[in-house]
Write an enzyme that holds these catalytic residues in place. Structure first.
Site, short mmCIF file in Angstrom:
data_model
loop_
_atom_site.label_atom_id
_atom_site.label_comp_id
_atom_site.label_asym_id
_atom_site.label_seq_id
_atom_site.Cartn_x
_atom_site.Cartn_y
_atom_site.Cartn_z
N CYS A 258 -1.59 33.71 10.31
CA CYS A 258 -1.33 34.32 11.61
C CYS A 258 -1.03 33.28 12.67
CB CYS A 258 -2.52 35.17 12.00
SG CYS A 258 -2.83 36.40 10.75
N GLU B 176 0.83 -1.22 0.00
CA GLU B 176 0.00 0.00 0.00
C GLU B 176 0.86 1.27 0.00
OE1 GLU B 176 -2.16 -0.22 3.69
OE2 GLU B 176 -3.12 -2.12 3.19
N1 LLP Z 1 -1.62 2.13 4.44
C1 LLP Z 1 -2.13 2.62 5.59
C2 LLP Z 1 -3.05 1.82 6.37
C3 LLP Z 1 -1.73 3.90 6.03
O1 LLP Z 1 -2.23 4.37 7.17
C4 LLP Z 1 -0.82 4.67 5.25
C5 LLP Z 1 -0.41 6.00 5.70
C6 LLP Z 1 -0.34 4.11 4.05
C7 LLP Z 1 -0.75 2.84 3.68
C8 LLP Z 1 0.62 4.84 3.15
O2 LLP Z 1 1.82 5.07 3.80
P1 LLP Z 1 3.07 5.70 3.02
O3 LLP Z 1 3.50 4.69 1.98
O4 LLP Z 1 2.61 6.95 2.40
O5 LLP Z 1 4.07 5.91 4.07
N2 LLP Z 1 0.74 12.82 6.83
C9 LLP Z 1 1.96 12.11 7.14
C10 LLP Z 1 1.92 10.67 6.72
C11 LLP Z 1 0.76 9.90 7.33
C12 LLP Z 1 0.68 8.48 6.85
C13 LLP Z 1 -0.60 7.86 7.26
N3 LLP Z 1 -0.79 6.54 6.79
C14 LLP Z 1 3.14 12.85 6.53
O6 LLP Z 1 2.93 13.88 5.88
O7 LLP Z 1 4.29 12.46 6.71
#
Ligand code: LLP
Length: 417
Positions: free
Chosen positions: A344, A274
């Protein structure tokens, strides 16, 4: 060729001068490279060549319909966390049968909608959720395909806000309770148990924690088969990080693949991944224009027209994003300053203590803004959401999201007094 590079001191995205885009579409502006999306996707398929995994792009990283459509055309499935994200996938011609539904708080309506659309699998995060899916599936007379998200209690060695695989996190079913949860799921008539799943955190630059989590899930899979529960797939979640800083290096996807593929083949499992950030993060930049350069006794500030509402990551996680000038003019004397937005809040910064040769009205590019930038944007301070442009593979700029208007922002509010 690199996605973003300078030619005659001008920053290009796949050969297109980004200053022209800023002039044509205005700033703040997200710019993405279609070629970089394709390359990142193929990096996964090439690294995992033995197991032919189903890659389910995590929509939350960047849910723009054109980006989803592009991944769908490459054969990608999707990882969603809301009914809204399922709508997006369907609107982008993504296949429900390749979509998995994660998240700790799925509502009755979302479950019903996903069942009607015949999604591939629910990644279930609690016993209560098993009961809820059973209830909705019974009402609908449909069998629900499910996988249990197990919390392997592995330290992902990342920022605490984006670490999800530890005992103290709200995600998944505790490792020690996993067998009982599966045995319980087996007693529910409308559930079809097909997999196991984990996601230990995000922005992982080392693959060892993922391999450790994998090995723990395999032990469980063996234990489950002793109890007559035979799984069809193992979903390792997302989490692989990207270099935000030129000194950081990419995680070694090949090493990850090599460590897990033979076990998967041997056990005849389907692998699901994922990824979010690693597919889109470094395919995008955020363009912004300098409004003022403000010098104070203690500090200098470069005040730009993008802000924390366009890119929350620095404010929320103290995240680092490289910031570079769109025209690299070394003749301008350099200045060391914080790059800040007009919001702000003192927390409204995009970069701290950066040294740049720039003047007022110049454009800056904030790098690694393809993931968790536009998708986390807000309207704080009544700021309309920025436009998004995609550079297609034949080097054409396409507007893939119009800039929001102030009219749209106020549209849903009523003055009832
Ligand atoms: N699968 C699940 C169940 C997840 O919760 C997430 C991300 C992913 C896949 C994808 O993960 P990735 O490959 O993108 O690491 N807003 C934060 C990141 C939050 C990630 C949340 N879950 C940031 O800007 O670093």
């Amino acid at each position: 060729m690199k996605t973003f590079n300078y030619k005659n001191q001008e920053l290009l995205c796949d050969g297109v001068p980004v200053a022209q885009l800023a002039q044509q579409y205005g700033t703040p502006l997200y710019v993405y490279s279609e070629q970089a999306l394709t390359d990142a996707y193929h990096h996964y398929s090439k690294s995992f060549k033995q197991t032919n995994p189903l890659i389910c792009y995590a929509v939350k990283a960047n849910g723009n319909l054109s980006i989803l459509k592009h991944f769908a055309a490459l054969g990608s499935g999707f990882d969603i966390v809301s009914g809204g994200e399922l709508e997006r996938v369907l609107a982008a011609n993504g296949k429900a049968q390749k979509t998995i539904f994660s998240g700790v708080g799925k509502t009755h309506e979302e479950i019903a909608f996903a069942l009607e659309q015949n999604i591939l699998c629910f990644n279930v995060e609690s016993i209560n959720e098993l009961d809820r899916i059973q209830q909705v599936a019974l009402q609908k007379g449909i069998k629900a395909p499910i996988s249990l998200r197990i919390n392997p209690d592995v330290d992902a060695q990342t920022h605490p806000y984006i670490s999800t695989g530890l005992k103290e996190n709200k995600f998944g079913i505790a490792y020690k309770d996993a067998l009982n949860a599966y045995l319980y799921a087996q007693t529910l008539s409308q559930l079809n148990i097909i997999g196991i799943d984990c996601h230990i955190g995000s922005q992982l630059l080392q693959v060892e924690p993922l391999i450790e989590a994998f090995n723990r899930l395999i032990l469980l899979i063996d234990k489950l088969s002793e109890h007559g529960i035979h799984l069809h797939h193992i979903d390792m979640g997302g989490g692989l990080g990207i270099p935000y800083h030129h000194q950081e290096t990419k995680p070694d996807i090949e090493k990850y693949a090599q460590a897990i593929e033979s076990t998967i083949t041997h056990k005849n499992l389907q692998l699901i991944l994922e990824p979010g950030r690693s597919l889109v993060g470094n395919a995008g930049i955020l363009l912004t224009q300098i409004e003022f350069i403000k010098k104070t006794e203690d500090k200098n500030f470069i005040i730009v027209d993008a802000a924390m509402n366009d890119l929350m990551r620095p404010s929320l996680y103290q995240a680092f994003h490289e910031i570079i000038p769109v025209i690299d003019n070394k003749e301008v004397p350099p200045i060391t300053a914080d790059i800040v937005g007009p919001i702000c809040e003192s927390g409204d910064f995009l970069g701290k203590d950066r040294t740049l040769s720039v003047q007022e009205q110049d454009y800056l590019a904030i790098k690694s803004a393809g993931a968790y930038a536009s998708s986390m944007a807000s309207n704080y301070n009544t700021r309309p959401k920025a436009a998004e442009v995609l550079i297609t593979k034949n080097n054409q700029a396409r507007l893939i999201r119009k800039r929001e208007t102030l009219f749209q922002l106020l549209e849903n509010e009523q003055t009832c007094l």
